[in-house]
Design an enzyme around this catalytic site. Structure first.
Site, PDB file in Angstrom:
ATOM      1  N   HIS A  17       0.839  -1.205   0.000  1.00  0.00           N
ATOM      2  CA  HIS A  17       0.000   0.000   0.000  1.00  0.00           C
ATOM      3  C   HIS A  17       0.876   1.259   0.000  1.00  0.00           C
ATOM      4  CE1 HIS A  17      -2.946  -2.766   2.269  1.00  0.00           C
ATOM      5  NE2 HIS A  17      -3.550  -2.503   1.129  1.00  0.00           N
ATOM      6  N   LYS A  41     -15.506  -7.772   3.896  1.00  0.00           N
ATOM      7  CA  LYS A  41     -14.966  -8.824   4.757  1.00  0.00           C
ATOM      8  C   LYS A  41     -14.822  -8.335   6.198  1.00  0.00           C
ATOM      9  CE  LYS A  41     -11.080  -7.165   2.233  1.00  0.00           C
ATOM     10  NZ  LYS A  41     -10.359  -7.245   1.031  1.00  0.00           N
ATOM     11  N   ARG A  92      -1.687  -5.589  -8.416  1.00  0.00           N
ATOM     12  CA  ARG A  92      -0.521  -6.436  -8.145  1.00  0.00           C
ATOM     13  C   ARG A  92      -0.315  -7.448  -9.259  1.00  0.00           C
ATOM     14  NH1 ARG A  92      -2.825  -8.037  -2.428  1.00  0.00           N
ATOM     15  NH2 ARG A  92      -4.560  -8.141  -3.871  1.00  0.00           N
ATOM     16  N   SER A 130      -2.628  -7.931   2.817  1.00  0.00           N
ATOM     17  CA  SER A 130      -2.880  -7.827   4.262  1.00  0.00           C
ATOM     18  C   SER A 130      -3.235  -9.207   4.828  1.00  0.00           C
ATOM     19  CB  SER A 130      -4.032  -6.860   4.526  1.00  0.00           C
ATOM     20  OG  SER A 130      -3.736  -5.588   4.039  1.00  0.00           O
TER      21      SER A 130
HETATM   22  O1  PNS Z   1      -8.753  -2.886   0.133  1.00  0.00           O
HETATM   23  P1  PNS Z   1     -10.011  -3.397  -0.489  1.00  0.00           P
HETATM   24  O2  PNS Z   1     -10.782  -4.249   0.515  1.00  0.00           O
HETATM   25  O3  PNS Z   1      -9.783  -4.113  -1.785  1.00  0.00           O
HETATM   26  O4  PNS Z   1     -10.919  -2.084  -0.793  1.00  0.00           O
HETATM   27  C1  PNS Z   1     -12.213  -2.223  -1.324  1.00  0.00           C
HETATM   28  C2  PNS Z   1     -12.966  -0.882  -1.340  1.00  0.00           C
HETATM   29  C3  PNS Z   1     -12.970  -0.240   0.032  1.00  0.00           C
HETATM   30  C4  PNS Z   1     -12.296   0.070  -2.311  1.00  0.00           C
HETATM   31  C5  PNS Z   1     -14.430  -1.175  -1.815  1.00  0.00           C
HETATM   32  O5  PNS Z   1     -14.956  -2.213  -1.040  1.00  0.00           O
HETATM   33  C6  PNS Z   1     -15.353   0.029  -1.730  1.00  0.00           C
HETATM   34  O6  PNS Z   1     -15.243   0.941  -2.497  1.00  0.00           O
HETATM   35  N1  PNS Z   1     -16.259   0.018  -0.732  1.00  0.00           N
HETATM   36  C7  PNS Z   1     -17.237   1.090  -0.546  1.00  0.00           C
HETATM   37  C8  PNS Z   1     -18.633   0.649  -1.016  1.00  0.00           C
HETATM   38  C9  PNS Z   1     -18.858   0.965  -2.483  1.00  0.00           C
HETATM   39  O7  PNS Z   1     -18.707   2.077  -2.933  1.00  0.00           O
HETATM   40  N2  PNS Z   1     -19.253  -0.078  -3.250  1.00  0.00           N
HETATM   41  C10 PNS Z   1     -19.562   0.081  -4.660  1.00  0.00           C
HETATM   42  C11 PNS Z   1     -18.344  -0.028  -5.556  1.00  0.00           C
HETATM   43  S1  PNS Z   1     -17.936  -1.704  -5.815  1.00  0.00           S
END
Ligand code: PNS
Length: 162
Positions: A17, A41, A92, A130
């Site tokens: 990150h 999650k 990645r 992570s």
């Molecule tokens: O680090 P991650 O878990 O891959 O991040 C995922 C994240 C936080 C970017 C994604 O889950 C997110 O944007 N969550 C907010 C809810 C949302 O906007 N959902 C619609 C888009 S898929």
């Protein structure tokens, strides 16, 4: 002045990150890191701790971020609130692509004025996640090449090691 948000679970933040944050800092003048409060999650750390770890890890590594926030609800609403036209995500490997593509197109549908920008992680972190960090540390392994000291210390406390 291009502004962006780099969202994620950051449970916890890793050198992967941090590598993306450093790359994004070269492109954007103002970068907010957005720690999601309600990820799909279950998380090991609370939103507040994940946010603190992003702040402490960037400071330990001498990386400048404008602000670290937590957010709930839709990412595009958070981007709008903070006046961001770009969402930064790290890639990645091939395996990230499908999930990222789905999210980017969903976000574009919800907010066409916001663009997703993908940055390739450094090869040395292309295997890192992570989840792997939590698994290794939970089993008592050394994660010092994966996360800053401040994060490793918090993992030791969390897993009640030593
Ligand atoms: O680090 P991650 O878990 O891959 O991040 C995922 C994240 C936080 C970017 C994604 O889950 C997110 O944007 N969550 C907010 C809810 C949302 O906007 N959902 C619609 C888009 S898929």
């Amino acid at each position: 002045m291009p502004k962006a948000i780099y969202p994620g679970s950051f449970d916890p933040i890793t050198y992967g990150h941090l590598d993306i944050i450093e790359r994004a800092e070269k492109i954007f003048d103002d970068l907010i890191v957005g720690v999601v409060e309600n990820p799909r999650k279950e998380t090991l750390f609370s939103p507040q701790t994940r946010k603190e770890l992003v702040e402490e890890a960037t400071s330990e590594e001498g990386i400048n971020v404008s602000r670290v926030i937590t957010f709930s609800g839709l990412l595009v609403n958070c981007a709008k609130k903070y006046n961001r036209k770009s969402i930064v995500r790290g890639l990645r490997a091939n395996s990230d692509f499908e999930y990222e593509f789905q999210m980017a197109l969903t976000n574009r549908d919800l907010a066409p004025e916001i663009e997703s920008v993908f940055l390739m992680t450094s090869g040395e972190y292309s295997f890192l996640s992570s989840s792997i960090v939590k698994e290794v540390k939970g089993l008592g392994g050394d994660v010092s090449s994966f996360v800053p000291q401040v994060v490793e210390r918090r993992l030791v406390e969390k897993f009640d090691l030593k």
